[in-house]
Design a protein around this motif. Structure first.
Motif, mmCIF file in Angstrom:
data_model
loop_
_atom_site.group_PDB
_atom_site.id
_atom_site.type_symbol
_atom_site.label_atom_id
_atom_site.label_comp_id
_atom_site.label_asym_id
_atom_site.label_seq_id
_atom_site.Cartn_x
_atom_site.Cartn_y
_atom_site.Cartn_z
ATOM 1 N N GLN A 321 0.830 -1.216 0.000
ATOM 2 C CA GLN A 321 0.000 0.000 0.000
ATOM 3 C C GLN A 321 0.859 1.258 0.000
ATOM 4 O O GLN A 321 0.516 2.253 -0.635
ATOM 5 N N ASN A 324 1.985 1.716 -3.449
ATOM 6 C CA ASN A 324 0.860 2.217 -4.258
ATOM 7 C C ASN A 324 0.733 3.724 -4.107
ATOM 8 O O ASN A 324 0.571 4.456 -5.084
ATOM 9 N N LEU A 327 3.698 5.695 -5.668
ATOM 10 C CA LEU A 327 3.577 5.820 -7.126
ATOM 11 C C LEU A 327 2.673 6.981 -7.519
ATOM 12 O O LEU A 327 2.881 7.619 -8.540
ATOM 13 N N LEU A 328 1.670 7.238 -6.684
ATOM 14 C CA LEU A 328 0.762 8.344 -6.991
ATOM 15 C C LEU A 328 1.467 9.680 -6.821
ATOM 16 O O LEU A 328 1.187 10.637 -7.526
ATOM 17 N N TYR A 331 6.089 8.760 -9.674
ATOM 18 C CA TYR A 331 6.395 7.519 -10.381
ATOM 19 C C TYR A 331 7.875 7.453 -10.716
ATOM 20 O O TYR A 331 8.480 8.442 -11.110
ATOM 21 N N ARG A 339 7.301 -2.009 -6.132
ATOM 22 C CA ARG A 339 5.890 -2.219 -5.879
ATOM 23 C C ARG A 339 5.463 -3.613 -6.368
ATOM 24 O O ARG A 339 4.705 -4.318 -5.704
ATOM 25 N N GLU A 355 1.139 -8.461 -13.532
ATOM 26 C CA GLU A 355 1.416 -7.025 -13.425
ATOM 27 C C GLU A 355 2.815 -6.690 -13.937
ATOM 28 O O GLU A 355 3.027 -5.673 -14.590
ATOM 29 N N LYS B 28 -8.246 -1.939 -0.328
ATOM 30 C CA LYS B 28 -7.006 -2.545 -0.832
ATOM 31 C C LYS B 28 -7.143 -2.939 -2.302
ATOM 32 O O LYS B 28 -6.250 -2.704 -3.111
ATOM 33 N N GLN B 31 -6.873 0.193 -4.317
ATOM 34 C CA GLN B 31 -5.519 0.748 -4.302
ATOM 35 C C GLN B 31 -4.547 -0.091 -5.124
ATOM 36 O O GLN B 31 -3.684 0.431 -5.817
ATOM 37 N N ASP B 32 -4.716 -1.425 -5.020
ATOM 38 C CA ASP B 32 -3.842 -2.300 -5.813
ATOM 39 C C ASP B 32 -4.078 -2.099 -7.309
ATOM 40 O O ASP B 32 -3.163 -2.108 -8.116
ATOM 41 N N TRP B 33 -5.364 -1.906 -7.661
ATOM 42 C CA TRP B 33 -5.684 -1.753 -9.086
ATOM 43 C C TRP B 33 -5.133 -0.430 -9.635
ATOM 44 O O TRP B 33 -4.468 -0.412 -10.666
ATOM 45 N N VAL B 34 -5.376 0.663 -8.896
ATOM 46 C CA VAL B 34 -4.847 1.966 -9.327
ATOM 47 C C VAL B 34 -3.312 1.935 -9.297
ATOM 48 O O VAL B 34 -2.650 2.440 -10.201
ATOM 49 N N GLY B 35 -2.758 1.274 -8.259
ATOM 50 C CA GLY B 35 -1.299 1.137 -8.157
ATOM 51 C C GLY B 35 -0.719 0.453 -9.372
ATOM 52 O O GLY B 35 0.359 0.817 -9.854
ATOM 53 N N GLY B 36 -1.431 -0.544 -9.897
ATOM 54 C CA GLY B 36 -0.966 -1.268 -11.086
ATOM 55 C C GLY B 36 -0.889 -0.360 -12.305
ATOM 56 O O GLY B 36 0.033 -0.469 -13.115
ATOM 57 N N ALA B 38 -0.549 2.961 -12.072
ATOM 58 C CA ALA B 38 0.526 3.918 -11.751
ATOM 59 C C ALA B 38 1.895 3.277 -11.995
ATOM 60 O O ALA B 38 2.826 3.938 -12.446
#
Lengths: 411, 113
Positions: A321, A324, A327-328, A331, A339, A355, B28, B31-36, B38
């Motif tokens: 997390q 995550n 990265l926002l 990046y 990550r 991924e 979670k 966040q994991d999906w948006v993180g992917g 990003a």
């Protein structure tokens, strides 16, 4: 720091920067070279005199006294010039001829150094030159050391520092703290430079281990300087210090022999520095006030987790997390890779593999190492191919050996 | 690369009654999906975490109604902005969105610049 030579070098590094800051404050930043000259002459006299008479009881006080005398001499010479020579030339200008007193109190040293830090981190100078200036003026590094740290040569560094000082002059940069409403913005740049300084040491490509360590410790010292000052002691300052403490705590465990890096998994935890870890926790706790979550907060928290070697589900989910969120904010390919590794640890191999395939960081050997690891036991042939690509892209022999080892173990 | 807006719609976005643990799992997932996205360097803006429940709609003639949602099946819950070479790629990025698991949809719209 045990050997006398080391302690002299240490003394130089510590006192050079303090004295230059105080004298520059007196003369104005446009005369920074004059300040450097006076301090250099003082040290020259110290080495000559101490060689004969031995090191005085209080070397620091000795240095301050001599620096004061030399500054006074400069003002007197200048006064003679102004009072006797200039009138002859008919050019005399009205000027305040009071001889000011140099103040080497702890308070004034601290204030001058913080003001110098803000002056150097002015946006008008390129960040690489800012780091160079910080190393020279605030950390007392020699030109050769700076050249080694940047994998450059003395001439280039000299030119770069010269241009940066010119810029300080032409842009009339003042040694003063920015106005209250501007301090937060300017602090961002100062923190960034300290962060880069630390990274320069921590991820340094130089073989000189002492130098790398010194760079990191100096960055940490500058961070602590900011934390000691109310206006700059903000949550993100504390977060950056925590981050540096956690990373620095593993310094001795990361290196074996001359230039072999020890990967995290193989590090001997007994070599981790518990004092630094505890110091990091202290600053991490300080950093949680306020609403802002900076990248330093996130990185510090990740580094905190890495101070525990045990793999727990909670640990990796939290790390995932944090990445995550990181990265926002900003990046970078390495954050993306880390990550994905955290995703593997938290959510499993299959999900991370899917991924990872999307990242397409085709010039990055770490990317192919990660892909190799993720294909392991799913498709060993593909794992091997990826490791081989990584081998081709790797730049150092140590890395190539490590990758070859992985290929061999696949069988 | 162009910007695309991904709009998430779900039959209900009312999570007020959801037990905390389920809320954490759901958060979670998002966040994991948006993180992917990003991690691929393709996230432009994360938008708001979630749009709130209440809202007003103004119509011609000064008619104001509460909540735009009563007559439609899916409520707009949130949005993000991504960058992609074309609409197809942006649509590919939308796969795996947790809104789909909740019986919702993702609308992919190129942003006109």
């Amino acid at each position: 720091m045990e050997k006398p030579n080391d302690s002299l070098k240490y003394l130089f590094q510590q006192e050079f920067s303090k004295m230059v800051a105080v004298i520059s404050k007196l003369f104005g930043l446009e005369h920074i070279e004059l300040a450097e000259d006076i301090v250099s002459e003082t040290f020259l006299l110290a080495t000559e005199s101490w060689k004969v008479k031995g090191i005085p009881k209080n070397p620091t006080a000795w240095l301050y006294v001599v620096a004061k005398q030399k500054t006074l001499q400069y003002f007197r010479r200048n006064k003679i010039f102004e009072e006797k020579v200039l009138p002859e030339l008919g050019l005399r200008q009205e000027k305040d001829n009071e001889i000011p007193e140099l103040n080497f109190s702890a308070q004034n040293i601290r204030d001058s150094q913080i003001q110098m830090l803000f002056a150097i981190c002015t946006p008008v100078i390129a960040s690489e030159a800012q780091i160079g200036l910080a190393l020279r003026i605030l950390c007392g590094f020699g030109i050769e050391e700076i050249a080694e740290a940047f994998l450059s040569n003395k001439e280039t560094i000299n030119k770069r520092l010269f241009r940066a000082k010119e810029k300080l002059r032409t842009e009339k940069v003042q040694m003063e703290l920015p106005a209250k409403n501007e301090i937060v913005n300017r602090l961002d740049n100062v923190l960034h430079i300290i962060y880069l300084l630390f990274s320069e040491g921590y991820y340094s490509k130089t073989q000189n281990q002492i130098l790398r360590k010194d760079l990191c410790l100096e960055a940490l010292r500058l961070g602590l300087l900011l934390a000691a000052y109310e206006k700059t002691n903000l949550p993100k300052t504390n977060a950056l210090i925590a981050l540096m403490c956690f990373h620095a705590s593993r310094f001795n465990a990361r290196q074996s022999g001359e230039n072999t890096m020890v990967l995290y998994e193989q590090q001997n935890e007994e070599l981790w520095d518990n004092d630094l870890i505890n110091q990091g926790i202290h600053f991490l706790n300080n950093s949680v006030q306020g609403n802002e979550i900076s990248s330093y907060h996130l990185e510090a928290k990740i580094a905190y987790w890495h101070c525990f070697k045990e793999d727990t589900q909670e640990k990796w989910e939290d790390i995932l997390q944090l990445y995550n969120e990181l990265l926002l904010i900003n990046y970078s390919p390495s954050v993306a890779l880390n990550r994905t590794f955290a995703l593997y640890k938290a959510n499993g191999q299959q999900e991370a593999l899917a991924e990872a395939e999307k990242l397409k960081l085709v010039n990055n050997h770490f990317y192919f190492i990660l892909l190799g690891e993720l294909y392991k036991n799913i498709d060993n042939q593909k794992a091997k191919c990826n490791f081989q690509t990584a081998y081709k892209l790797a730049k150092t022999l140590t890395e190539k050996e490590e990758i070859q080892h992985k290929i061999d173990r696949l069988g | 690369m162009k910007d695309f807006m991904l709009l998430f719609r779900q039959p209900s976005y009312n999570y007020d009654t959801l037990p905390q643990q389920e809320m954490q799992i759901l958060t979670k997932k998002w966040q994991d999906w948006v993180g992917g996205i990003a991690a691929q360097g393709k996230l432009v803006s994360n938008g708001p975490q979630r749009l709130t429940q209440e809202g007003k709609v103004l119509r011609a003639g000064g008619i104001i109604t509460d909540g735009p949602f009563v007559e439609i099946r899916e409520r707009l819950g949130s949005f993000i902005v991504v960058k992609a070479d074309n609409l197809d790629e942006a649509t590919t990025l939308a796969h795996g969105c947790p809104a789909l698991d909740a019986g919702g949809s993702v609308e992919i719209r190129p942003v006109f610049i």
